[in-house]
Design an enzyme around this catalytic site. Sequence first.
Site, PDB file in Angstrom:
ATOM      1  N   CYS A   1       0.826  -1.212   0.000  1.00  0.00           N
ATOM      2  CA  CYS A   1       0.000   0.000   0.000  1.00  0.00           C
ATOM      3  C   CYS A   1       0.858   1.259   0.000  1.00  0.00           C
ATOM      4  O   CYS A   1       0.329   2.371  -0.095  1.00  0.00           O
ATOM      5  CB  CYS A   1      -0.930   0.010   1.201  1.00  0.00           C
TER       6      CYS A   1
ATOM      7  N   HIS B   1      -9.382   4.025  -0.750  1.00  0.00           N
ATOM      8  CA  HIS B   1      -8.015   3.500  -0.669  1.00  0.00           C
ATOM      9  C   HIS B   1      -7.720   2.567  -1.842  1.00  0.00           C
ATOM     10  O   HIS B   1      -7.638   1.357  -1.673  1.00  0.00           O
ATOM     11  CB  HIS B   1      -7.845   2.804   0.683  1.00  0.00           C
TER      12      HIS B   1
END
Lengths: 386, 131, 350
Positions: free
Chosen positions: A83, A333
């Site tokens: 991420c 996200h």
Amino acid sequence: MRDVAIIGIGMTDFGELWHDSLRDLFVKAALAAMDDAGIAHLDSMYVGCMTPGLFTGQEHIGSLLADYLGQAPVPATRVESACASGGLALRCGFFEVASGASDLVLCGGVEKMTDVSGGRATYALATAADQDYESFHGVTFPGLYAMIASAHMAKYGTKREDLARVAVKNHANGLLNPHAQYRMPVTVEQVLSSVKVADPLNILDCSPITDGAAAVILCPADKAKKLAKGRAVKILASAHATDTIALHQREDLTWLKSTAVAAEKAYKMAGLKPADVDFAEVHDCFTIAEICVTEALGVVKRGKGGEAVRSGYTARDGKFPVNPSGGLKSKGHPVGATGIAQVHEVVTQLRGEAGKRQLKKARRGLTQNMGGSGGSAVVHILEVMR
Amino acid sequence: MITPPVVRRNTPQRYRLEANKCAKCGKVFFPPRLVCDACRGRKFAPVTLADTGKVVACTVIRTPPTGFSDLSPYCMGIVELKGGTRIQCQIADCEPERVKIGLPVTLEFRRVQEDGESGVLAYAYKAVPAR
Amino acid sequence: MAGIVGYGAYIPRYRIRVEEIAKVWGADAPSYKKGLMLREKSVPAPDQDTITIAVEAAKNALKRAAIPPAKIGAVYVGSESHPYAVKPTGTAVAEAIGAIPDCHCADLEFACKAGSESMFIAFSHVKSGEMEYAMGIGADTSQGAPGDALEYSASAGGAAFIMGTKDVVATLDVQYSFMTDTPDFWRREYMHYPRHGGRFTGDLAYFKHVRGGVEGILKKSKMKPKDFRYCVFHQPNGKFPTRMGKELGFTEEQYRAGLLVPTLGNTYSGASPIGLSAILDEAKPGDRILMCSFGSGAGSDAFIFTATARLPKIQGRARKTRDYLDTNPVYLEYGAYTKFRRKILKNVED
């Protein structure tokens, strides 16, 4: 090393974008950034993307995206650090410009997550954990952060409500962000009564599955003023650190060492203290993450992350606003895009172009982008160029 | 991934808790490592981890990954084994909500994953409340 | 002298009561309970199978024997629910306890008799001097078709025995086997559940072969029922072994310790071995034990053991069988039971 500036930014809306493919998303964000910078060609590009193979079946995306952006044969590199892929893509581009090798470099991030089922998305994300010693046993990312939360609550007396307040604050911010996926206010009660995911975390403690892309254009600082017409932002610091990707191998489960080390290096590089920074966009993939990150960044003391959100210290009108964009929590996200989207928000705030969510004091901002349960962290400090 | 080579490669760790210990500084690694992260030593002696310990962090997984839905909700935990080494595993044979930090546990041999209806089975340790 | 040097059992924690099954099929629970002399049965969790049960039983046996696992020359596992149709259970057990690679291994199947067969073969190796130690295990996650009488009893559990000639805790004094080809219970290849001959499984199968085994070993040993402190027979339900014991001249005093079926159910290959483990948990030096298994198909293995002075020293080294059976059971409803036993048709997960 040359000083490096950001002269253009662009991003797509974040959300479930059924009509856009991975390449569509990236090209839309990249064109927006190039238009914002007023440039038509690139010397090079870096794209953060965690796992296009598992999410869309497509690898080799550096070339694919350069081609569809109409920029082939420029060098194009995909960067991966789970991420934190987006943040790391910016760092790669930063060095290419700082070194003098290139002048106009695009740093982008993209993730197309909704082409697969929820189960496959969960599996794809879990590849950021230790496959043989974490994921194998059935842990999920909410589960890993839930264990961090359980340890933080036991060690520091952090309250369940403190976690919920992170969501409440970030949703309040995201309400004012036209790019945000979930533009809705939530209350502590709503968070506490939302569907349980991994105790103590509920669905409203978790960032969503999101499609989206973001891009920024870098150039040498000495050329930025002219190119960006007074809207340039300088990169004061770029830092990256790693830690064990297996959560259980860390001495202190509540301490995000990679973030702490990267932050320390970034402050040193910029010649600043935490108090010299006005606000931050941080990696609140789960509510507990923001609490731990504010501690690791030195914004608050160890164990005081819960108190910081409870007291309003990190609110948009607080002493140190955290996640004015709505954060990963409300904005969404798309994992590879997140690190660049954070930079997008900081640049927007530094330029004074954040509209209703514009912070009063925004001269210097920090981004913190994190991979996995904290196995990697990338910190950038940006400053408006006068 | 549950494939024959992966299953076989992890067998000493998953079946027998085989670890290694840095010959220079004594740090224990599970799974075994080739270089010590504390002193950079490269000489190791094999050790076996204890099969008892206590929970140091836990959660109840309610949205399980593919292949784990029959167990849902189940407890995942970080267990500090006697001797200090930490592992991550499921805590089985319990009411998941009632598992708390500090709970003494012992490890049992369980089927953890399987490759669909016809693929290989993967076994390893799970913790259960100690008696 | 050859005998048992270590033993251990394992029983899963989950249970289902006869009433819970009966109400789904519209059956009369009191008559089933009375007829089968059975109140509840153990159920394996979704993460348990014959391999995991055999490993835990083997680890308990190893704790009691306190021998280096590398000295175990053979591991045999008897079961009718080996997790793989092709690929051994025994290799997993040997690997998990550290008996590899100098080890012989085989999986056995003979309905409920496979466990005692594994013991029989393990004894042969140590008696002949070919091996220092050999392990025999009986373990099952038994199958019973939904709604069939077997569903009330088919349960899960197992026991493991390490045989040797040094530091023996129960000597093997006599052994005897009895068999015919009798189709009383079977499961064809690729079928989920076994079938059986209904009432035919009584007189001509269970009673004939247990009687044959017990009378044969008594004749061979020149002993009488009163020469034994304990006895245990295959226990598919409470009624069969009780009736068999009485018919053969044994008293409740002798079979009580090994009769676990009223709250355990029928652990198939594990049934008489687990009963033996419960007896060894409480036997005293000099106590003589008679065990007789039964396996459909059909046959029986009978053994006579005598507890040695060493037995009390090792009884407490691992968890006792009755402790597994009586402590903290978790009762399931039929829905959870069918999920645990994978009787629900689901979509392939994506």
